[in-house]
Enzyme design. Structure first.
Site, mmCIF file in Angstrom:
data_model
loop_
_atom_site.group_PDB
_atom_site.id
_atom_site.type_symbol
_atom_site.label_atom_id
_atom_site.label_comp_id
_atom_site.label_asym_id
_atom_site.label_seq_id
_atom_site.Cartn_x
_atom_site.Cartn_y
_atom_site.Cartn_z
ATOM 1 N N TYR A 174 -73.705 47.037 39.682
ATOM 2 C CA TYR A 174 -73.781 47.505 41.072
ATOM 3 C C TYR A 174 -73.504 49.018 41.148
ATOM 4 C CZ TYR A 174 -73.114 47.412 46.155
ATOM 5 O OH TYR A 174 -73.222 47.634 47.507
ATOM 6 N N LYS A 178 -76.117 52.002 42.158
ATOM 7 C CA LYS A 178 -75.909 52.839 43.350
ATOM 8 C C LYS A 178 -75.756 54.310 42.971
ATOM 9 C CE LYS A 178 -76.108 49.500 46.431
ATOM 10 N NZ LYS A 178 -77.207 49.407 47.403
HETATM 11 N N1 LIG Z 1 -71.474 44.985 52.822
HETATM 12 C C1 LIG Z 1 -70.906 46.057 52.296
HETATM 13 O O1 LIG Z 1 -69.677 46.160 52.298
HETATM 14 C C2 LIG Z 1 -71.746 47.176 51.724
HETATM 15 C C3 LIG Z 1 -71.110 48.386 51.440
HETATM 16 C C4 LIG Z 1 -71.873 49.416 50.902
HETATM 17 C C5 LIG Z 1 -73.210 49.244 50.671
HETATM 18 N N2 LIG Z 1 -73.805 48.049 50.941
HETATM 19 C C6 LIG Z 1 -75.243 47.940 50.670
HETATM 20 O O2 LIG Z 1 -75.883 47.656 51.892
HETATM 21 C C7 LIG Z 1 -77.101 46.960 51.653
HETATM 22 C C8 LIG Z 1 -77.137 45.717 52.538
HETATM 23 O O3 LIG Z 1 -76.086 44.875 52.137
HETATM 24 P P1 LIG Z 1 -75.371 43.814 53.100
HETATM 25 O O4 LIG Z 1 -73.926 44.025 52.957
HETATM 26 O O5 LIG Z 1 -75.972 43.850 54.431
HETATM 27 O O6 LIG Z 1 -75.685 42.471 52.318
HETATM 28 P P2 LIG Z 1 -76.847 41.398 52.504
HETATM 29 O O7 LIG Z 1 -76.739 40.509 51.321
HETATM 30 O O8 LIG Z 1 -76.746 40.805 53.854
HETATM 31 O O9 LIG Z 1 -78.188 42.260 52.439
HETATM 32 C C9 LIG Z 1 -78.916 42.471 51.266
HETATM 33 C C10 LIG Z 1 -80.315 41.984 51.518
HETATM 34 O O10 LIG Z 1 -81.135 42.309 50.393
HETATM 35 C C11 LIG Z 1 -82.066 41.256 50.281
HETATM 36 N N3 LIG Z 1 -82.681 41.165 48.959
HETATM 37 C C12 LIG Z 1 -82.123 40.730 47.801
HETATM 38 N N4 LIG Z 1 -83.052 40.710 46.838
HETATM 39 C C13 LIG Z 1 -84.227 41.128 47.396
HETATM 40 C C14 LIG Z 1 -85.532 41.319 46.903
HETATM 41 N N5 LIG Z 1 -85.839 41.071 45.610
HETATM 42 N N6 LIG Z 1 -86.488 41.766 47.755
HETATM 43 C C15 LIG Z 1 -86.194 42.012 49.060
HETATM 44 N N7 LIG Z 1 -84.966 41.855 49.583
HETATM 45 C C16 LIG Z 1 -83.993 41.416 48.746
HETATM 46 C C17 LIG Z 1 -81.279 39.997 50.597
HETATM 47 O O11 LIG Z 1 -82.147 38.947 50.948
HETATM 48 C C18 LIG Z 1 -80.393 40.467 51.732
HETATM 49 O O12 LIG Z 1 -80.951 40.202 52.991
HETATM 50 C C19 LIG Z 1 -77.131 46.629 50.154
HETATM 51 O O13 LIG Z 1 -77.939 47.555 49.488
HETATM 52 C C20 LIG Z 1 -75.664 46.797 49.765
HETATM 53 O O14 LIG Z 1 -75.527 47.131 48.414
HETATM 54 C C21 LIG Z 1 -73.099 47.006 51.480
#
Ligand SMILES: NC(=O)c1ccc[n+]([C@@H]2O[C@H](COP(=O)([O-])OP(=O)(O)OC[C@H]3O[C@@H](n4cnc5c(N)ncnc54)[C@H](O)[C@@H]3O)[C@@H](O)[C@H]2O)c1
Length: 278
Positions: A174, A178
């Site tokens: 991860y 990133k």
């Molecule tokens: N939640 C947190 O604390 C946090 C913090 C920093 C960054 N992020 C980043 O934010 C983004 C969204 O994360 P989130 O927390 O909303 O989680 P989430 O799991 O709800 O969203 C991630 C989405 O990516 C989709 N995905 C996975 N594989 C895929 C593929 N092959 N093709 C298309 N879509 C695909 C999933 O279906 C999911 O809807 C991610 O990139 C995550 O790394 C999240």
């Protein structure tokens, strides 16, 4: 709030989960008057992408219905960002439906494959790097080509993470993905600036809903703490005294897409309440 966003066409990948950051950014951009494409994989795809962890087509449609109720134009277009042909089709269908493309938010990501390095399989590593980095590259490639053809500029926002700036245990793939996404952001900003296409990243800290809630459970167990102890410790290290909300990232996204950010490109903006500052 940002009148120049009215009528702009935006694709948000990985936006098919109601509690996710993608759906929050979709709500924000829809509220600004954008036409929004909710994209997500829409179906399970092997052990690394089970139905419980990904945005399924029913949930994508429910988010679209919610945006339409707000009065926005919105559509669900499934796309596995690992598949080049699906990415190409996502851009083509968006243009066919809404007449162009102005904004791409590379939000699709895998954040649930957490393991110590010595236990992580190469297959899991590839899945994380594939979605988080190769997926963002493919979407950027085809979206940027469309924006260049249109000749009216554009904005690309990559959802990186605090894990793009610092290391976290059990998150080797991860963090590597990133950190790489920030590198991609910088190169794309340099290459695409001449076309008026700005490329920035957002680095949110921990959001405690959706995937974040799952991660809290995982980290508290791995560190031998109760969930309450873990959340209390998290709050204490954040200068603004609370974890991130999806809306914090959504506001930053709207700003970076707007004319107010017209001279900002190649940035990796922390949205972390002061937890991350470099
Ligand atoms: N939640 C947190 O604390 C946090 C913090 C920093 C960054 N992020 C980043 O934010 C983004 C969204 O994360 P989130 O927390 O909303 O989680 P989430 O799991 O709800 O969203 C991630 C989405 O990516 C989709 N995905 C996975 N594989 C895929 C593929 N092959 N093709 C298309 N879509 C695909 C999933 O279906 C999911 O809807 C991610 O990139 C995550 O790394 C999240």
């Amino acid at each position: 709030m940002y009148p120049d966003l009215r009528g702009k066409v935006a694709i948000i990948t990985g936006a098919g989960r109601k509690a996710g950051l993608g759906a929050a950014m979709a709500r924000r951009l829809a509220a600004e008057g954008c036409k929004v494409v909710i994209s997500d994989i829409g179906r399970p795809a092997g052990p690394e992408m089970p139905a419980s962890a990904v945005g399924m087509s029913e949930e994508m449609e429910a988010i679209v219905a919610e945006l339409q109720q707000m009065g926005a134009e919105a559509a669900a277009i499934p796309c596995n960002v690992l598949e080049e042909e699906e990415v190409r089709t996502l851009i083509a269908k968006t243009v066919e439906r809404f007449g162009g493309l102005d904004i791409l938010v590379n939000n699709a990501g895998i954040g649930y494959l957490m393991k110590p390095i010595v236990e992580m399989t190469s297959r899991e590593w590839d899945a994380v790097l594939g979605v988080n980095l190769r997926g963002a590259f493919l979407c950027t490639k085809y979206a940027a080509a469309q924006m260049i053809r249109q000749g009216r500029g554009g904005a690309i926002v990559n959802i990186a993470s605090q894990a793009a700036k610092s290391g976290f245990p059990f998150a080797s793939a991860y963090c590597a993905s990133k950190h790489g996404l920030v590198g991609l952001t910088r190169v794309a900003a340099i290459e695409l600036g001449r076309y008026g296409i700005r490329v920035n990243a957002i680095c949110p800290n921990h959001v405690t809903t959706g995937l974040g809630a799952w991660q809290n459970e995982y980290f508290s167990k791995a560190l031998g703490m109760t969930l309450d102890e873990y959340l209390e410790a998290m709050k204490k290290r954040i200068p603004l005294g609370r974890p991130g909300l999806q809306e914090d990232t959504a506001k930053a996204c709207a700003f970076l897409c707007s004319e107010q950010a017209a001279y900002i490109t190649g940035e990796a903006l922390n949205v972390s309440g002061g937890e991350e500052y470099h």
